[in-house]
Design an enzyme around this catalytic site. Structure first.
Site, PDB file in Angstrom:
ATOM      1  N   GLU A  83       0.873  -1.175   0.000  1.00 62.91           N
ATOM      2  CA  GLU A  83       0.000   0.000   0.000  1.00 62.91           C
ATOM      3  C   GLU A  83       0.913   1.229   0.000  1.00 62.91           C
ATOM      4  OE1 GLU A  83      -2.771   0.376   3.271  1.00 62.91           O
ATOM      5  OE2 GLU A  83      -3.484   2.283   2.463  1.00 62.91           O
ATOM      6  N   ARG A  94       5.595 -12.801   9.610  1.00 60.81           N
ATOM      7  CA  ARG A  94       6.291 -11.541   9.356  1.00 60.81           C
ATOM      8  C   ARG A  94       7.714 -11.609   9.867  1.00 60.81           C
ATOM      9  NH1 ARG A  94       1.962  -7.715   8.868  1.00 60.81           N
ATOM     10  NH2 ARG A  94       3.321  -5.924   8.766  1.00 60.81           N
ATOM     11  N   LYS A  98       4.310   0.950   9.954  1.00 58.10           N
ATOM     12  CA  LYS A  98       4.427   2.111   9.070  1.00 58.10           C
ATOM     13  C   LYS A  98       3.830   3.359   9.722  1.00 58.10           C
ATOM     14  CE  LYS A  98       2.930   0.157   5.099  1.00 58.10           C
ATOM     15  NZ  LYS A  98       2.465   0.069   3.721  1.00 58.10           N
TER      16      LYS A  98
HETATM   17  P1  ATP Z   1      -0.161  -1.572   6.695  1.00 54.17           P
HETATM   18  O1  ATP Z   1      -1.044  -2.535   5.923  1.00 54.17           O
HETATM   19  O2  ATP Z   1      -0.463  -1.474   8.123  1.00 54.17           O
HETATM   20  O3  ATP Z   1      -0.005  -0.267   6.044  1.00 54.17           O
HETATM   21  P2  ATP Z   1       1.948  -3.375   5.998  1.00 54.17           P
HETATM   22  O4  ATP Z   1       3.299  -3.400   6.599  1.00 54.17           O
HETATM   23  O5  ATP Z   1       1.110  -4.584   6.006  1.00 54.17           O
HETATM   24  O6  ATP Z   1       1.281  -2.175   6.735  1.00 54.17           O
HETATM   25  P3  ATP Z   1       1.667  -3.307   3.132  1.00 54.17           P
HETATM   26  O7  ATP Z   1       2.059  -2.236   2.208  1.00 54.17           O
HETATM   27  O8  ATP Z   1       0.260  -3.727   3.141  1.00 54.17           O
HETATM   28  O9  ATP Z   1       2.111  -2.816   4.547  1.00 54.17           O
HETATM   29  O10 ATP Z   1       2.623  -4.556   2.919  1.00 54.17           O
HETATM   30  C1  ATP Z   1       2.886  -5.107   1.662  1.00 54.17           C
HETATM   31  C2  ATP Z   1       3.218  -6.546   1.798  1.00 54.17           C
HETATM   32  O11 ATP Z   1       4.360  -6.729   2.635  1.00 54.17           O
HETATM   33  C3  ATP Z   1       2.088  -7.327   2.420  1.00 54.17           C
HETATM   34  O12 ATP Z   1       1.869  -8.485   1.644  1.00 54.17           O
HETATM   35  C4  ATP Z   1       2.573  -7.663   3.785  1.00 54.17           C
HETATM   36  O13 ATP Z   1       2.067  -8.885   4.203  1.00 54.17           O
HETATM   37  C5  ATP Z   1       4.092  -7.685   3.625  1.00 54.17           C
HETATM   38  N1  ATP Z   1       4.761  -7.323   4.872  1.00 54.17           N
HETATM   39  C6  ATP Z   1       4.576  -6.209   5.593  1.00 54.17           C
HETATM   40  N2  ATP Z   1       5.312  -6.227   6.712  1.00 54.17           N
HETATM   41  C7  ATP Z   1       6.008  -7.379   6.705  1.00 54.17           C
HETATM   42  C8  ATP Z   1       6.961  -7.986   7.592  1.00 54.17           C
HETATM   43  N3  ATP Z   1       7.341  -7.392   8.730  1.00 54.17           N
HETATM   44  N4  ATP Z   1       7.474  -9.182   7.243  1.00 54.17           N
HETATM   45  C9  ATP Z   1       7.105  -9.775   6.097  1.00 54.17           C
HETATM   46  N5  ATP Z   1       6.218  -9.265   5.226  1.00 54.17           N
HETATM   47  C10 ATP Z   1       5.675  -8.075   5.516  1.00 54.17           C
END
Ligand code: ATP
Ligand code: MG
Length: 566
Positions: A42, A269, A279
């Site tokens: 995102e 994660r 984030k």
């Molecule tokens: P948010 O959705 O709260 O903004 P997010 O960290 O999930 O935060 P995204 O942009 O949705 O951000 O993440 C993109 C991809 O990266 C998603 O598929 C998510 O599952 C993966 N991802 C995010 N954080 C991690 C992490 N710490 N370890 C592994 N994969 C991650």
């Protein structure tokens, strides 16, 4: 043919449970042998090292099985998203070493299709407009053990739903006036199936679609369908989405007219000690100027790590070492530091630099003379050759390498002792010069001309070898030393304390006047060096010809491990 085990994107060496699933799907000839993954960020912040795990897995899996991986921006919430994030995310993925070729997508590419699909669900009696306020809708959802309550609008006639939905789209209603919900099951044990929201009203300009829309699909209504529209075969995501999977499948069942389904597989994660990866909180650090920006070298963002001097290979190696599982855990940040040392040890040019200078005058060395001393560029890689380092009568050494009144185990320079100057000569301290406050301002030494190159002339031994820089032929630079941004292992783990209370006040130390050997002249941002004995350093983007700036990436040894043993 390139051998995969030699692949520079060494994310694919070890098999993991996802690779096994993919292999099985291939054996069963699912999707006609197609493998297609995607990385779906995102654009509401910069990528961090946690994202790197997902990127390595998404692109790495496609790579390993000869498939493709898309980059898709999940841009369903215009109030939090921005082009700046879109650009930085692309730069960071490329930097990590991955390529989506011509397969760049946005959820917003599918807004029309998603709208049509929503209309279809309304027509089929599977979606309705709810005019209740958000807090009431949320209360009515019930709890995992208590079923939810049906909305009084749940059985609104199809025509009325269609009319309201098109007027929502036309902008007739303010934010929050109503939402479109899927009509599934308010008693489902899975809360996500209790008539989840599909569309909400947001009067905001979208970074791509401008003002075309004022209703936006919820992430849960967009994500699975985008996978489907893009022909994704394996939709890899983190564990928190496991519980959303039945909803995604429900939507696709309503949409699909064939057997093809994206298969969602969840993994844990990446979490690191002393590191925070939310984030939202990283944005807070940036907005409150608690760091210098998203690319502050102390940030766990990929742009921060890059500026810090961390290499893409070391991040890929870390991800490889940590592995892909379904077990939640927290990885010691020392493992990242280890991966960085391992990589830079092989590649970094060695130079000498003094970050806390103390002047030394070699009294028996001819004034005005400069000798060029041969120095090894990288003992790990003979191919990197040698260079010449100027030696002069006046030099700088590290202040901490001298003690006037040393304890027994101090083997470096002190009055009367002899040490080796790396690649130069044996020197012996004869005098200590102090200012009126008793502060040491300068040392006087003599050198042994027979020890040229730092070799013992007669087999006599010295107990220390010091790095040094000529006081007259050098580059003056600023050096920035970093420590962990937080001083506790789990900065967000403490319910009673705000994460900002755990910020390490000593995480940045600036050394405005340091001296580096002339070799670094003309070095460009992101050039790596090892300053002998001090650590790995990288040229910062603030660097100029007049005032080079170096960031310390890591020390040579893990100082924290040493402390832990004390
Ligand atoms: P948010 O959705 O709260 O903004 P997010 O960290 O999930 O935060 P995204 O942009 O949705 O951000 O993440 C993109 C991809 O990266 C998603 O598929 C998510 O599952 C993966 N991802 C995010 N954080 C991690 C992490 N710490 N370890 C592994 N994969 C991650
Ligand atoms: Mg997310």
């Amino acid at each position: 043919m390139a051998d995969h085990s030699e692949d520079k994107k060494n994310t694919v060496k070890t098999r993991n449970f996802i690779h096994e699933i993919v292999e099985n799907d291939l054996l069963e000839k699912k999707n006609n042998g197609r493998i297609h993954t995607r990385f779906p960020p995102e654009p509401n912040g910069y990528l961090h090292i946690g994202h790197a795990k997902a990127i390595c897995l998404d692109f790495g899996t496609a790579d390993k099985f000869g498939g493709k991986c898309n980059l898709r921006f999940d841009d369903t919430n215009p109030s939090k998203e921005d082009q700046e994030y879109v650009d930085s995310i692309q730069e960071d993925i490329r930097w990590l070493g991955f390529d989506w070729e011509d397969r760049l997508y946005y959820a917003s590419d599918f807004f029309d299709k998603l709208y049509e699909f929503a209309v279809q669900l309304i027509k089929e009696g599977k979606a309705y407009i709810d005019e209740q306020p958000a807090d009431i809708i949320s209360q009515q959802r019930g709890t995992p053990t208590r079923p939810g309550t049906e909305s009084p609008h749940r059985n609104r006639p199809v025509d009325e739903n269609l009319d309201l939905f098109s007027r929502m789209k036309a902008g007739e209603f303010p934010n929050g006036a109503m939402v479109l919900r899927a009509k599934i099951d308010m008693a489902s044990p899975n809360m996500h199936l209790r008539d989840p929201l599909m569309y909400r009203i947001i009067h905001a300009e979208h970074h791509r679609t401008g003002n075309k829309w004022c209703i936006y699909p919820m992430y849960d209504f967009a994500h699975g369908q985008c996978d489907y529209f893009e022909g994704i075969t394996h939709s890899l995501c983190t564990l928190e989405f496991e519980i959303h999977r039945p909803l995604y499948e429900w939507f696709i069942d309503q949409l699909a007219d064939c057997d093809y389904r994206p298969r969602q597989i969840e993994f844990s994660r990446l979490n690191l000690t002393y590191t925070m990866m939310s984030k939202r909180k990283l944005l807070q650090l940036v907005e409150e100027k608690l760091v210098s920006g998203w690319d502050d070298p102390r940030m766990p963002t990929l742009s921060g790590l890059r500026r810090r001097g961390v290499t893409p290979a070391s991040i890929r190696n870390l991800v490889e070492k940590v592995g892909i599982t379904k077990t939640e855990g927290i990885v010691d940040v020392a493992l990242l530091e280890h991966a960085v040392r391992e990589d830079l040890n092989k590649t970094a040019q060695r130079v000498m630099g003094v970050i806390d200078p103390l002047k030394v005058i070699i009294t028996n060395y001819p004034e005005g003379e400069t000798e060029m001393m041969e120095a090894v560029n990288n003992p790990e890689d003979e191919g990197m050759g040698t260079r010449e380092v100027p030696f002069t009568r006046e030099i700088f050494i590290e202040r901490e390498d001298f003690m006037e009144d040393p304890p027994r185990k101090f083997f470096r320079l002190s009055p009367g002792t002899e040490v080796r100057l790396r690649y130069a000569y044996f020197v012996k301290c004869t005098d200590v010069v102090k200012d009126e406050n008793g502060e040491i301002v300068e040392l006087h030494c003599t050198y042994d001309p027979a020890s040229r190159g730092g070799n013992s002339p007669d087999g006599r031994k010295v107990k220390a070898t010091l790095h040094w820089v000529s006081a007259t032929e050098n580059i003056e630079a600023e050096v920035r030393l970093y420590d962990r941004l937080f001083n506790v292992e789990d900065p967000s783990g403490d319910k009673d304390k705000d994460f900002r209370e755990h910020l390490n006040p000593d995480s940045l130390q600036v050394k405005p006047v340091c001296y580096i050997e002339p070799f670094v002249k003309g070095a460009k941002p992101l050039d790596h060096f090892q300053f002998e004995r001090l650590g790995y350093f990288v040229v910062d983007k603030d660097s100029t010809e007049e005032k080079p700036v170096f960031n310390r990436t890591v020390t040579l040894r893990d100082n924290w491990a040493k402390l832990a043993k004390l």
